[in-house]
Design an enzyme around this catalytic site. Structure first.
Site, short mmCIF file in Angstrom:
data_model
loop_
_atom_site.label_atom_id
_atom_site.label_comp_id
_atom_site.label_asym_id
_atom_site.label_seq_id
_atom_site.Cartn_x
_atom_site.Cartn_y
_atom_site.Cartn_z
N CYS A 135 -65.87 25.43 21.38
CA CYS A 135 -64.74 26.36 21.44
C CYS A 135 -63.67 25.87 22.43
O CYS A 135 -62.85 26.66 22.91
CB CYS A 135 -65.19 27.77 21.79
N GLY A 142 -64.33 33.71 15.12
CA GLY A 142 -63.10 33.06 14.69
C GLY A 142 -62.54 33.83 13.52
O GLY A 142 -63.23 33.99 12.50
#
Length: 209
Positions: free
Chosen positions: A166, A137
């Site tokens: 996710c 990320g």
């Protein structure tokens, strides 16, 4: 320009995130890049545009809305987190290439343990037989990268069953321990750093926390 490595130990997520923002806002073209190696107490983090519907049930684990890309993930003790404070302009590559390089550093790291892993162009991260072992990320601001990667080493994976990891319903999650590797977060970090150095084309220096 060399990159500084900081081993910060077990630290809370939110103040670490705020420190990343402050570092990024305060840097200039002469500021060395840094990698911060940490573990976090249990926490769910939700990325920009993340949907709370991916939290499947109420828990006592705190949720932090953060400014990285992606949906919801879990951090906890036994997971290696590496925050990459990188001057993106110096690299002269695109975001997709940066993600690919980080994924390849992770693939090369777990290969040292005899584990075959792969990235996924459609779902950033690293997978072993379809189960996610590492997540990415990132955020780019003022031409610089912060946030980074997490690699599951030896942790309680139960909280991943309380979310759509996710943003993917039913996504399986794995870790080195469940793949038969008895190791520590610090040992994995020592193996990961040379691969990050190679794929991000930098020279590293150690720094105190």
């Amino acid at each position: 320009m060399s990159r500084l490595i900081k081993h910060l130990g077990l630290v809370d997520y939110e103040p670490t995130w705020r420190a990343m923002q402050a570092f990024t806002d305060g840097r200039d073209e002469r500021t060395p890049d840094e990698i911060w190696l940490v573990e976090h107490p249990p926490v769910f983090t939700l990325g920009l545009g993340g949907k709370e519907e991916h939290l499947l049930c109420p828990t006592s684990i705190p949720l932090v809305r953060t400014d990285r890309g992606g949906q919801v993930t879990y951090h906890g003790p036994g997971q290696l987190v590496a925050y990459l404070m990188i001057d993106f302009k110096r690299m002269q590559i695109g975001v997709r290439e940066l993600v690919r390089r980080i994924e390849q550093a992770l693939v090369d790291t777990v290969a040292e343990y005899g584990i075959r892993a792969n990235g996924d162009v459609d779902a950033p991260g690293v997978y072993v037989d379809g189960a996610k072992i590492a997540s990415l990320g990132l955020r780019i601001r003022n031409g610089a990268v912060y946030h980074g990667l997490s690699l599951n080493v030896d942790m309680d994976l139960t909280p991943f069953t309380w979310i759509n990891p996710c943003g993917y319903a039913g996504l399986k999650v794995t870790q080195l321990k469940d793949l038969g590797i008895d190791t520590t977060v610090d040992e994995v970090a020592a193996r990961l750093l040379p691969h990050l150095e190679r794929h991000l084309t930098v020279t590293m220096e150690k720094a105190s926390a």
